[in-house]
Scaffold this active site. Structure first.
Site, PDB file in Angstrom:
ATOM      1  N   LYS A 126      56.354  57.253  16.522  1.00 23.81           N
ATOM      2  CA  LYS A 126      56.117  57.521  15.095  1.00 23.81           C
ATOM      3  C   LYS A 126      55.546  58.926  14.981  1.00 23.81           C
ATOM      4  CE  LYS A 126      56.396  55.475  11.046  1.00 23.81           C
ATOM      5  NZ  LYS A 126      57.345  54.474  10.564  1.00 23.81           N
ATOM      6  N   ASP A 166      60.297  57.854   6.633  1.00 21.82           N
ATOM      7  CA  ASP A 166      59.263  56.855   6.303  1.00 21.82           C
ATOM      8  C   ASP A 166      58.697  57.346   4.967  1.00 21.82           C
ATOM      9  OD1 ASP A 166      57.609  54.482   7.447  1.00 21.82           O
ATOM     10  OD2 ASP A 166      56.044  55.863   6.841  1.00 21.82           O
TER      11      ASP A 166
HETATM   12  P1  NDP Z   1      58.798  55.890  -0.024  1.00 23.07           P
HETATM   13  O1  NDP Z   1      58.042  57.152   0.158  1.00 23.07           O
HETATM   14  O2  NDP Z   1      60.227  55.953  -0.396  1.00 23.07           O
HETATM   15  O3  NDP Z   1      58.059  54.960  -1.085  1.00 23.07           O
HETATM   16  C1  NDP Z   1      56.742  54.571  -0.902  1.00 23.07           C
HETATM   17  C2  NDP Z   1      56.292  53.826  -2.143  1.00 23.07           C
HETATM   18  O4  NDP Z   1      55.005  53.279  -1.893  1.00 23.07           O
HETATM   19  C3  NDP Z   1      56.158  54.725  -3.352  1.00 23.07           C
HETATM   20  O5  NDP Z   1      56.422  53.983  -4.498  1.00 23.07           O
HETATM   21  C4  NDP Z   1      54.697  55.132  -3.271  1.00 23.07           C
HETATM   22  O6  NDP Z   1      54.163  55.523  -4.515  1.00 23.07           O
HETATM   23  C5  NDP Z   1      54.063  53.858  -2.806  1.00 23.07           C
HETATM   24  N1  NDP Z   1      52.803  54.158  -2.101  1.00 23.07           N
HETATM   25  C6  NDP Z   1      52.625  55.012  -1.053  1.00 23.07           C
HETATM   26  N2  NDP Z   1      51.337  55.066  -0.699  1.00 23.07           N
HETATM   27  C7  NDP Z   1      50.690  54.252  -1.548  1.00 23.07           C
HETATM   28  C8  NDP Z   1      49.336  53.882  -1.706  1.00 23.07           C
HETATM   29  N3  NDP Z   1      48.385  54.375  -0.891  1.00 23.07           N
HETATM   30  N4  NDP Z   1      49.038  52.980  -2.684  1.00 23.07           N
HETATM   31  C9  NDP Z   1      49.999  52.478  -3.508  1.00 23.07           C
HETATM   32  N5  NDP Z   1      51.296  52.801  -3.401  1.00 23.07           N
HETATM   33  C10 NDP Z   1      51.623  53.669  -2.438  1.00 23.07           C
HETATM   34  O7  NDP Z   1      58.588  55.083   1.359  1.00 23.07           O
HETATM   35  P2  NDP Z   1      59.408  53.849   1.922  1.00 23.07           P
HETATM   36  O8  NDP Z   1      59.895  52.997   0.824  1.00 23.07           O
HETATM   37  O9  NDP Z   1      60.354  54.367   2.921  1.00 23.07           O
HETATM   38  O10 NDP Z   1      58.275  53.087   2.748  1.00 23.07           O
HETATM   39  C11 NDP Z   1      57.462  52.052   2.172  1.00 23.07           C
HETATM   40  C12 NDP Z   1      56.862  51.231   3.286  1.00 23.07           C
HETATM   41  O11 NDP Z   1      57.909  50.657   4.084  1.00 23.07           O
HETATM   42  C13 NDP Z   1      55.978  51.987   4.268  1.00 23.07           C
HETATM   43  O12 NDP Z   1      54.956  51.119   4.725  1.00 23.07           O
HETATM   44  C14 NDP Z   1      56.924  52.278   5.423  1.00 23.07           C
HETATM   45  O13 NDP Z   1      56.237  52.477   6.640  1.00 23.07           O
HETATM   46  C15 NDP Z   1      57.715  50.978   5.448  1.00 23.07           C
HETATM   47  N6  NDP Z   1      58.985  51.041   6.113  1.00 23.07           N
HETATM   48  C16 NDP Z   1      59.969  51.913   5.704  1.00 23.07           C
HETATM   49  C17 NDP Z   1      61.186  51.927   6.342  1.00 23.07           C
HETATM   50  C18 NDP Z   1      62.305  52.771   5.850  1.00 23.07           C
HETATM   51  O14 NDP Z   1      63.424  52.611   6.377  1.00 23.07           O
HETATM   52  N7  NDP Z   1      62.118  53.626   4.882  1.00 23.07           N
HETATM   53  C19 NDP Z   1      61.437  51.073   7.525  1.00 23.07           C
HETATM   54  C20 NDP Z   1      60.388  50.126   7.803  1.00 23.07           C
HETATM   55  C21 NDP Z   1      59.207  50.142   7.134  1.00 23.07           C
HETATM   56  P3  NDP Z   1      54.022  57.086  -4.871  1.00 23.07           P
HETATM   57  O15 NDP Z   1      55.393  57.509  -5.304  1.00 23.07           O
HETATM   58  O16 NDP Z   1      53.010  57.126  -5.933  1.00 23.07           O
HETATM   59  O17 NDP Z   1      53.567  57.764  -3.605  1.00 23.07           O
END
Ligand code: NDP
Length: 448
Positions: A126, A166
Site C-alpha cells: 500500500k 484508493d
Molecule cells: P474515493 O476517494 O473515490 O471516495 C471516498 C469517499 O469516502 C468520498 O465520498 C469521501 O468523501 C469519503 N470519505 C473519505 N474520507 C472520509 C472521512 N474521513 N469521513 C467521511 N467520509 C470520508 O475512494 P474509494 O471509493 O476508492 O474508497 C473508499 C473506501 O474503499 C476506502 O476505505 C478504500 O480503502 C476502500 N477500497 C477501495 C477500493 C477501490 O477499488 N477503490 C478497493 C478496496 C477498498 P469526500 O469526497 O468528502 O472526501
C-alpha cells in the site's frame, strides 16, 4: 500456545504504540488466527507472526511540487511493500491529508490477506501521500503525480510492485502516474492497475469493488434464503466504491436511501435511481462538488450536515464505503435498531472492533472488508493477466470472473469459520483462510 499471540501483540504495542490503525488491524487478525496457530507449532517455531507483521520494505520520500501560483509545496510519499510470498506487491495508493505510515501499514497488512483470499498470485502493499487532491486544479494534480512517480518508479514494476487507486486516487491520477512512469522507465508495462481502457485498463475495474461488495453481501444473504430485492440499503461515501455499489443495488431491485461524504449525509426516501446516480457521478467525478448539492437538486431528499448515514432511516442492509472506523458501537446499535440484518464493508476497516463485536453478537451477517471489498483488487489481478497476455476480455467475461471470485471468497471464509468452530463468523473465516496460504508459502520459501 495462546501465549504466542499475546506475546507478539504485546511486543508490537510497545514497539509501535502510535500506529493505532495498524495495531487495531493486527489485533483483529491475530486474535482470529489464534485457533490455527494453536493447532500447529510450526508457526511459532518459525516466528511467522513476527515476520508477517513486519513489512518487507518501507519506502518514504519527499514529494516537492509547484502550485499554480508558483509556490513550492512539499508532501510526504510512501510505499509499504508488506509481503511478496504469493506474488508481486499489490495494493492501492491513497492521497489524503490523514495518510501516515501507521495508516498505510494497516492498509498494507489488510491487503496482504485480502489478496490471498482472491486466489490470485498477488502479494500485499500500500502507499500514498498526505497530499489532498481536493480543491487542486488538474495541472496541480498532474505536477504532484509526476513528482510522486519520479521517486516511486525505481521501486515498482509489473513483476515487482503494482500500485492501484484508493481514496483520492482515481482514473485521472492513475493516468498522470502511468505517463510519468513510462517516460522515466521507457517501458510500456502493466505497472499500475485501474488504467484507462485505451491504454491497458480492464473493463469492470472501475465497478469492481462496489459490485464485488454487493456480490459478497448477496452470498451471505443467500445462506438464509434472503435477497437484495425490495430491501432498503444504507450506503456511506459517494466515491468510486459507493457509486458502483449503488449501481448494483439498483440492478438487484433494492432501494438505496443514503450516501455521504466527509461533510454530511443525504437521505432520499424515494431511493436513488439510475438517473440520480448519473447526477451523483457527474457531481463527484467531474464537477468534484459536495454531496450536499444532491439535496438542492432533488427537493424531497434531506441533507444532514456532519452526520453519518447509520440509523438515519430504516435499512436492512448497510454498506459502509467511505473510510476506516466510520461505524462505531453506537452506530452499530442504531443500525440494528433500524432493522439491519446485513453489513458488508466496501471500505477498509470501516467498523471499529466494538461495532464488529456487536454485529457478531447480534448474529448480523457481517462481511469484513478484506473479504467483501476484495473484488477491486481481484479485478486488478485480472487486469494484470490481460496485460501479460496483451489481450482484453469483454465486460461480461470480466464481470463473470469477478462474480465467481466473490462467490469463492465467501465460501473460503464460510468454510474456514466452520472448520475452526465459529460458524457464521466471516471475520475469523477470512483471516484464517487468508493467513494460512501466506504463512505456508513463507514456510516453503525459507527464512527470507
Ligand atoms: P474515493 O476517494 O473515490 O471516495 C471516498 C469517499 O469516502 C468520498 O465520498 C469521501 O468523501 C469519503 N470519505 C473519505 N474520507 C472520509 C472521512 N474521513 N469521513 C467521511 N467520509 C470520508 O475512494 P474509494 O471509493 O476508492 O474508497 C473508499 C473506501 O474503499 C476506502 O476505505 C478504500 O480503502 C476502500 N477500497 C477501495 C477500493 C477501490 O477499488 N477503490 C478497493 C478496496 C477498498 P469526500 O469526497 O468528502 O472526501
Amino acid at each position: 500456545m495462546a501465549g504466542y499471540v499475546s506475546e507478539v501483540l504485546g511486543n508490537l504495542e510497545k514497539k509501535v504504540y502510535w500506529e493505532k490503525e495498524f495495531l487495531q488491524a493486527a489485533a483483529e487478525v491475530l486474535n482470529s488466527i489464534k485457533v490455527l496457530v494453536e493447532k500447529d507449532s510450526k508457526y511459532k517455531e518459525h516466528r511467522i507472526l513476527e515476520r508477517v507483521l513486519e513489512p518487507e520494505r518501507v519506502i518514504m520520500f519527499r514529494v516537492p511540487w509547484q502550485d499554480d501560483n508558483g509556490n513550492v509545496q512539499v508532501n510526504k510519499g510512501f510505499r509499504v511493500e508488506f509481503n511478496s510470498a504469493i506474488g508481486p506487491y499489490k495494493g492501492g495508493l491513497r492521497f489524503h491529508p490523514t495518510v501516515n505510515l501507521g495508516v498505510l501499514k494497516f492498509l498494507g497488512f489488510e491487503q496482504m490477506f485480502k489478496n490471498s483470499l482472491t486466489g490470485l498470485p498477488m502479494g500485499g502493499g500500500k502507499g500514498g501521500s498526505d497530499f489532498d487532491p481536493k480543491g487542486k486544479t488538474d495541472n496541480e494534480v498532474m505536477r504532484f503525480c509526476q513528482s510522486f512517480m519520479s521517486e516511486l518508479f525505481r521501486h515498482i514494476g509489473a513483476n515487482t510492485d503494482v500500485p492501484a487507486g484508493d481514496i483520492g486516487v482515481g482514473g485521472r491520477e492513475i493516468g498522470y502516474l502511468f505517463g510519468q512512469y513510462k517516460r522515466l522507465k521507457n517501458i510500456y508495462e502493466g505497472v499500475l492497475t485501474g488504467k484507462g481502457l485505451n491504454w491497458g485498463g480492464s473493463l469492470i475495474r472501475c465497478e469492481a469493488t462496489g459490485y464485488g461488495t454487493v456480490y459478497f453481501a448477496e452470498e451471505m444473504l443467500k445462506t438464509k434464503g434472503e435477497l437484495f430485492k425490495h430491501k432498503r440499503v444504507a450506503i456511506s461515501g459517494s466515491g468510486n466504491v459507493a457509486q458502483y455499489a449503488v449501481e448494483k443495488c439498483i440492478e438487484y431491485g433494492a432501494k438505496v436511501v443514503t450516501l455521504s461524504d466527509s461533510n454530511g449525509t443525504i437521505l432520499d426516501e424515494d431511493g436513488i435511481d439510475s438517473e440520480k446516480l448519473a447526477y451523483i457521478m457527474d457531481l463527484k467525478n467531474c464537477k468534484r462538488c459536495r454531496i450536499k448539492d444532491y439535496a438542492a437538486k432533488y427537493k424531497r431528499a434531506k441533507y444532514f450536515e456532519g452526520k453519518k448515514p447509520w440509523g438515519l432511516a430504516e435499512a436492512e442492509i448497510a454498506l459502509p464505503c467511505a473510510t476506516q472506523n466510520e461505524v462505531d458501537h453506537k452506530d452499530a446499535k442504531a443500525l440494528v435498531d433500524n432493522g439491519c440484518i446485513c453489513v458488508a464493508e466496501g471500505a477498509n476497516m470501516p467498523s471499529t472492533p466494538e461495532a464488529v463485536e456487536y454485529f457478531i453478537k447480534k448474529k448480523i451477517f457481517f462481511g469484513p472488508g478484506k473479504a467483501a471489498n476484495a473484488g477491486g483488487v481481484a479485478t486488478s489481478g485480472l487486469e494484470m493477466s490481460q496485460n501479460s497476455m496483451r489481450l482484453a476480455w469483454s465486460r461480461e467475461e470480466v464481470d463473470n470472473k469477478l462474480h465467481t471470485i466473490m462467490i469463492n471468497i465467501h465460501k473460503a471464509a464460510k468454510d474456514a469459520a466452520e472448520e475452526f468452530g465459529t460458524p457464521g463468523n466471516y471475520v475469523n473465516g477470512a483471516n484464517i483462510a487468508g493467513f494460512r496460504k501466506i504463512a505456508d508459502s513463507m514456510l516453503d520459501q525459507g527464512l527470507v
